[in-house]
Design a protein around this motif. Structure first.
Motif, mmCIF file in Angstrom:
data_model
loop_
_atom_site.group_PDB
_atom_site.id
_atom_site.type_symbol
_atom_site.label_atom_id
_atom_site.label_comp_id
_atom_site.label_asym_id
_atom_site.label_seq_id
_atom_site.Cartn_x
_atom_site.Cartn_y
_atom_site.Cartn_z
ATOM 1 N N ASN A 42 0.822 -1.198 0.000
ATOM 2 C CA ASN A 42 0.000 0.000 0.000
ATOM 3 C C ASN A 42 0.862 1.257 0.000
ATOM 4 O O ASN A 42 0.563 2.211 -0.724
ATOM 5 C CB ASN A 42 -0.951 -0.018 1.197
ATOM 6 C CG ASN A 42 -2.058 0.995 1.059
ATOM 7 O OD1 ASN A 42 -2.408 1.368 -0.046
ATOM 8 N ND2 ASN A 42 -2.596 1.445 2.171
ATOM 9 N N LYS A 88 1.017 4.088 -2.948
ATOM 10 C CA LYS A 88 0.791 5.509 -2.669
ATOM 11 C C LYS A 88 1.924 6.361 -3.214
ATOM 12 O O LYS A 88 1.689 7.415 -3.802
ATOM 13 C CB LYS A 88 0.634 5.733 -1.164
ATOM 14 C CG LYS A 88 -0.704 5.285 -0.628
ATOM 15 C CD LYS A 88 -0.810 5.569 0.854
ATOM 16 C CE LYS A 88 -2.152 5.102 1.384
ATOM 17 N NZ LYS A 88 -2.281 5.331 2.826
ATOM 18 N N VAL A 103 -4.427 -6.461 -4.334
ATOM 19 C CA VAL A 103 -4.375 -5.078 -4.804
ATOM 20 C C VAL A 103 -5.375 -4.873 -5.947
ATOM 21 O O VAL A 103 -6.071 -3.855 -5.991
ATOM 22 C CB VAL A 103 -2.938 -4.693 -5.234
ATOM 23 C CG1 VAL A 103 -2.914 -3.343 -5.921
ATOM 24 C CG2 VAL A 103 -2.013 -4.708 -4.040
ATOM 25 N N GLN A 106 -8.867 -4.712 -4.468
ATOM 26 C CA GLN A 106 -9.090 -3.426 -3.817
ATOM 27 C C GLN A 106 -9.370 -2.335 -4.851
ATOM 28 O O GLN A 106 -10.239 -1.490 -4.660
ATOM 29 C CB GLN A 106 -7.890 -3.030 -2.961
ATOM 30 C CG GLN A 106 -7.769 -3.851 -1.695
ATOM 31 C CD GLN A 106 -6.494 -3.520 -0.940
ATOM 32 O OE1 GLN A 106 -5.549 -2.963 -1.476
ATOM 33 N NE2 GLN A 106 -6.472 -3.909 0.326
#
Length: 82
Positions: free
Chosen positions: A2, A6, A75, A78
């Motif tokens: 994560n 980002k 991922v 998500q």
């Protein structure tokens, strides 16, 4: 993953990363032309043969994931949920 994602998204937003070149050939009829283009070694980036989906998926469709319990699958799931 994560935090890496980002940082990557921030670099894209800042303009530090540029998308690669894509040469898009529309339809399977242009497949021979795409292969000839690759043979001439004139491409920098990706060569894509694009064909419309035959699965009748639209923007309002609900995706179904099978498997995908690894890092990339999580991922991707998500991303689809968001």
């Amino acid at each position: 993953y994560n935090s890496y994602l980002k940082r990557l998204l921030q670099r894209v937003a800042d303009g530090a990363l540029k998308p690669i070149n894509m040469h898009i050939f529309r339809g399977f009829e242009e497949g021979v032309a795409a292969m000839q283009f690759l043979q001439r070694a004139q491409n920098i980036g990706k060569v894509v043969i694009s064909e419309p989906s035959r699965m009748l998926c639209g923007p309002a469709a609900a995706p179904m994931l099978s498997g995908g319990t690894g890092a990339l699958g999580v991922v991707s799931a998500q991303y689809l949920v968001e």
